[in-house]
Scaffold this motif. Structure first.
Motif, PDB file in Angstrom:
ATOM      1  N   LYS A 208      -1.868  -1.154  -3.806  1.00 36.90           N
ATOM      2  CA  LYS A 208      -2.736   0.008  -3.647  1.00 36.90           C
ATOM      3  C   LYS A 208      -1.883   1.241  -3.909  1.00 36.90           C
ATOM      4  O   LYS A 208      -0.953   1.528  -3.160  1.00 36.90           O
ATOM      5  CB  LYS A 208      -3.339   0.050  -2.244  1.00 36.90           C
ATOM      6  CG  LYS A 208      -4.427  -1.001  -2.025  1.00 36.90           C
ATOM      7  CD  LYS A 208      -5.063  -0.862  -0.674  1.00 36.90           C
ATOM      8  CE  LYS A 208      -6.141   0.185  -0.775  1.00 36.90           C
ATOM      9  NZ  LYS A 208      -6.944   0.281   0.458  1.00 36.90           N
TER      10      LYS A 208
ATOM     11  N   ASP B 142       0.861  -1.178   0.000  1.00 32.26           N
ATOM     12  CA  ASP B 142       0.000   0.000   0.000  1.00 32.26           C
ATOM     13  C   ASP B 142       0.900   1.231   0.000  1.00 32.26           C
ATOM     14  O   ASP B 142       1.489   1.580   1.023  1.00 32.26           O
ATOM     15  CB  ASP B 142      -0.920   0.008   1.219  1.00 32.26           C
ATOM     16  CG  ASP B 142      -1.948   1.143   1.174  1.00 32.26           C
ATOM     17  OD1 ASP B 142      -1.816   2.048   0.315  1.00 32.26           O
ATOM     18  OD2 ASP B 142      -2.876   1.122   2.003  1.00 32.26           O
TER      19      ASP B 142
ATOM     20  N   SER C  62      -0.306   4.149  -1.272  1.00 34.36           N
ATOM     21  CA  SER C  62      -1.275   5.212  -1.557  1.00 34.36           C
ATOM     22  C   SER C  62      -0.799   6.552  -1.030  1.00 34.36           C
ATOM     23  O   SER C  62      -0.245   6.648   0.070  1.00 34.36           O
ATOM     24  CB  SER C  62      -2.629   4.870  -0.931  1.00 34.36           C
ATOM     25  OG  SER C  62      -3.154   3.720  -1.540  1.00 34.36           O
TER      26      SER C  62
END
Length: 179
Positions: free
Chosen positions: A30, A10, A12
């Motif tokens: 992500k 992740d 993000s």
């Protein structure tokens, strides 16, 4: 990040401007709202990754794989996509303005509400590729794969074909189209 396996990570909101992700594996990662401005991701595998609202402005994505990835609302202005597999990817509302899309596989992809401006659009599509409310201008030709085989569509025929699928796109002529 060259060649690293970041599958499932992740990242993000990350800022990766002018970074190198060449040959990296980002399968299922992500990457929502990431900034890859002027980054290199040649040969990277983004299969199934979530790149919603990602900034890929001027990114080099040649030979990358976006199979089944989500690029909804992403910004690919002036990005380079040569020999990219974006089959079954979602590019809803994606800005593809001034991008080079050469030998991109969009079979089964969703390009609904995508915005194109003077794009090179030498892509492969099929009857399941979606173009609803796609708008702007592009240069063809498009290779259409269907049950009846494959054929190239360009010029006015391409424009009418896209409009029949809900797009508001003007297909621009190239010198070779003029004869």
């Amino acid at each position: 990040m060259i060649g690293l396996n970041l599958s499932g990570a992740d990242l993000s909101g990350g800022t990766f401007q002018e970074s190198w992700f060449s040959d990296a594996r980002l399968v299922g990662a992500k990457l929502i709202d990431v900034d890859f401005y002027r980054s290199h991701a040649e040969g990277a595998d983004f299969s199934g990754a979530d790149l919603t609202r990602a900034s890929l402005v001027r990114a080099n994505l040649d030979d990358a794989v976006f199979r089944g990835a989500v690029l909804d609302g992403a910004d690919l202005v002036k990005a380079s996509l040569y020999e990219v597999d974006a089959s079954t990817a979602s590019l809803r509302g994606t800005r593809l303005m001034g991008a080079s899309l050469i030998d991109v596989d969009f079979r089964g992809a969703d390009l609904s509400q995508a915005i194109v401006r003077q794009n090179t659009f030498k892509v492969t599509v099929d009857e399941t590729t979606q173009f609803t409310d796609m708008s702007g201008t592009l240069f063809g030709p498009v290779l259409l794969i269907s049950q009846g085989g494959e054929r190239e569509i360009k010029g006015n025929e391409l424009q009418q074909w896209l409009r029949a699928r809900g797009a508001d796109v003007e297909v621009l002529e190239t010198r070779s189209d003029r004869g």
